[in-house]
Scaffold this active site. Structure first.
Site, PDB file in Angstrom:
ATOM      1  N   SER A  95       0.826  -1.193   0.000  1.00 55.07           N
ATOM      2  CA  SER A  95       0.000   0.000   0.000  1.00 55.07           C
ATOM      3  C   SER A  95       0.867   1.251   0.000  1.00 55.07           C
ATOM      4  CB  SER A  95      -0.889  -0.009   1.249  1.00 55.07           C
ATOM      5  OG  SER A  95      -1.740   1.103   1.281  1.00 55.07           O
ATOM      6  N   SER A  96       0.589   2.192  -0.905  1.00 52.56           N
ATOM      7  CA  SER A  96       1.321   3.452  -1.007  1.00 52.56           C
ATOM      8  C   SER A  96       2.799   3.174  -1.273  1.00 52.56           C
ATOM      9  CB  SER A  96       1.106   4.296   0.245  1.00 52.56           C
ATOM     10  OG  SER A  96       1.547   5.621   0.035  1.00 52.56           O
ATOM     11  N   SER A  97       3.688   3.471  -0.339  1.00 52.95           N
ATOM     12  CA  SER A  97       5.100   3.148  -0.550  1.00 52.95           C
ATOM     13  C   SER A  97       5.268   1.660  -0.846  1.00 52.95           C
ATOM     14  CB  SER A  97       5.912   3.537   0.683  1.00 52.95           C
ATOM     15  OG  SER A  97       7.268   3.162   0.554  1.00 52.95           O
TER      16      SER A  97
END
Length: 441
Positions: free
Chosen positions: A150-152
């Site tokens: 998720s995200s990074s």
């Protein structure tokens, strides 16, 4: 600018829990998260936690599940549903913890020259070492390795699929960016990034060439790719979903026009890109109205289904019948001054994350611990990692979980929580460990 940076940092850090659902409750006898202290070459100086279900086939699959900036492996374990899926389908989950900073803290390195070279070093090499460890220690199947995050962690998912197409069979990236979107470390923070500034636009050929150059000469099968993004995401702009679609469809030699579109669930708009044999190589979900808050309920299950891991294990591992996990009874209180606590707070407009390091400065080991502290007025714990927290406001007690009950002399454990606040972002003024006051570093 500083206020905006603090806000963005908080949003990134809140990925550990904000918008994430609590995992489906598992039976008390379910396996627990365990940290692996030494897993091989680790140039990224990462930490490794692993979740191995009690019932699994002889050669289980491996899913590498990666957190967002400001998060941790245990935090993503607690705040996502992948471990519950592992209990159901018998695969192993590796939860890496990044330690790179890049102005935020605990972000996966997708920007450095070393990280962009296959075998070049930094976080990608550390992650490959974790996978090799799972294969050697648990007999995991080298032909069934998957990445998600998720995200990074979503960014690192695309990154690993590009660098190591021979290692991964598929990946599911939540709120990520295309491979090689960031020029360098200076380009990473959203406040100054060309990648996440909202204006990134390359041709499908340019994006595809970036992946092909990550492993020059590779002609084998490519991992299938699933992509997720919220239409109201402003931290990692929604427009980057289209750029990522263009990258992977170009890599597979597919048309930019989806072969099918549907709405498998309310507000989930899905585009699928299949090859001439009908195999879906790329699929993309646009989550209507969602911000930087994925994965949410049911999305881990959809990712696991895309991976093809939805066959329950039929052969239990040759272990004794699981028994309920119990929390060790706290030891007698250490002498005054035999513990030290340090805290690090990242705050934004309505919330904060607080990372707490507990150090045993006494001469005897601690087996089972309770850390008591009082939250400032207006703060309420909304989620936590590496400990259980009760109540959620006022005088709070954080109790160890099964995998971090022991603290040897001069040893430390790290815990943390996310809290909402009404303006006061200070930390607790005092801590007691098993009834004894701790010094605050």
């Amino acid at each position: 600018m500083r206020i905006r940076r603090t806000l963005l940092l908080g949003l990134a850090a809140s990925l550990v829990a904000a918008g994430l659902v609590v995992p489906t409750l598992r039976p008390a006898y379910a396996a627990s998260l365990a940290e692996v202290a030494s897993f091989g070459d680790n140039p990224g100086r990462m930490r490794m936690h692993v979740y191995v279900p009690d019932v699994r086939p002889a050669r289980p699959a491996v899913v590498v599940a990666m957190h967002g900036c400001g998060g941790s492996g245990p935090g993503f374990y607690s705040g996502s549903e992948f471990a519950a899926q592992a209990d159901r389908y018998g695969f192993i989950v590796i939860y890496p913890t990044a330690t790179q900073q890049a102005g935020f803290g605990n972000c996966f390195d997708v920007w450095s020259d070393a990280a962009k070279r296959r075998g070049g070093g930094s976080d990608p090499v550390s992650i490959i070492s974790m996978i090799r460890y799972a294969q050697q220690q648990y007999g995991a199947d080298p032909g069934r390795v998957y990445a998600t995050g998720s995200s990074s962690g979503g960014m690192m998912t695309n990154h690993m699929l590009a660098l190591y197409p021979d290692v991964f069979k598929a990946g599911a990236a939540f709120m990520g960016v295309p491979y090689n979107c960031f020029a360098n470390a200076a380009d990473f923070p959203p406040t100054s990034s060309q990648c996440t500034g909202g204006n990134m636009n390359r041709t499908p050929q340019q994006w595809g060439d970036a992946v092909r150059q990550a492993h020059p000469g590779y002609s084998g099968p490519r991992p299938r790719v699933q992509l997720w993004h919220g239409t109201n995401d402003t931290l990692v702009p929604y427009s980057l979903l289209q750029e990522t679609i263009e990258q992977w469809t170009n890599v597979f030699g597919l048309s930019q026009t989806p072969t099918s579109t549907d709405t498998p669930q309310a507000n989930w708009n899905r585009r699928r890109y299949a090859d001439t044999s009908g195999t879906v190589q790329v699929e993309a979900y646009s989550i209507q109205g969602a911000g930087h808050s994925l994965p949410s309920g049911g999305m881990a299950a959809s990712a696991v289904q895309f991976f093809g891991l939805t066959t329950p294990p039929t052969t239990p591992t040759p272990t004794a019948t699981p028994t309920p996990t119990t929390t060790p009874t706290p030891t007698t209180p250490p002498v005054a001054g035999a513990c030290r606590v340090s805290i690090a707070i990242n705050a934004w407009s309505s919330g904060l994350t607080e990372n707490v390091t507990i150090t045993n400065t006494g001469a005897s080991a601690i087996n089972g611990w309770s850390l008591v502290f009082t939250l400032p007025g207006g703060q309420t714990v909304t989620s936590g990692w590496n400990a259980t927290y009760s109540p959620t406001s006022g005088q709070v007690t954080a109790r160890n979980v099964a995998y971090n009950a022991g603290i040897p002399p001069n040893g430390s454990v790290s815990i943390g929580f996310q809290a909402a606040h009404t303006g006061n972002t200070a930390g607790p003024g005092s801590f007691t460990l098993n009834g004894a006051a701790c010094t605050i570093a």
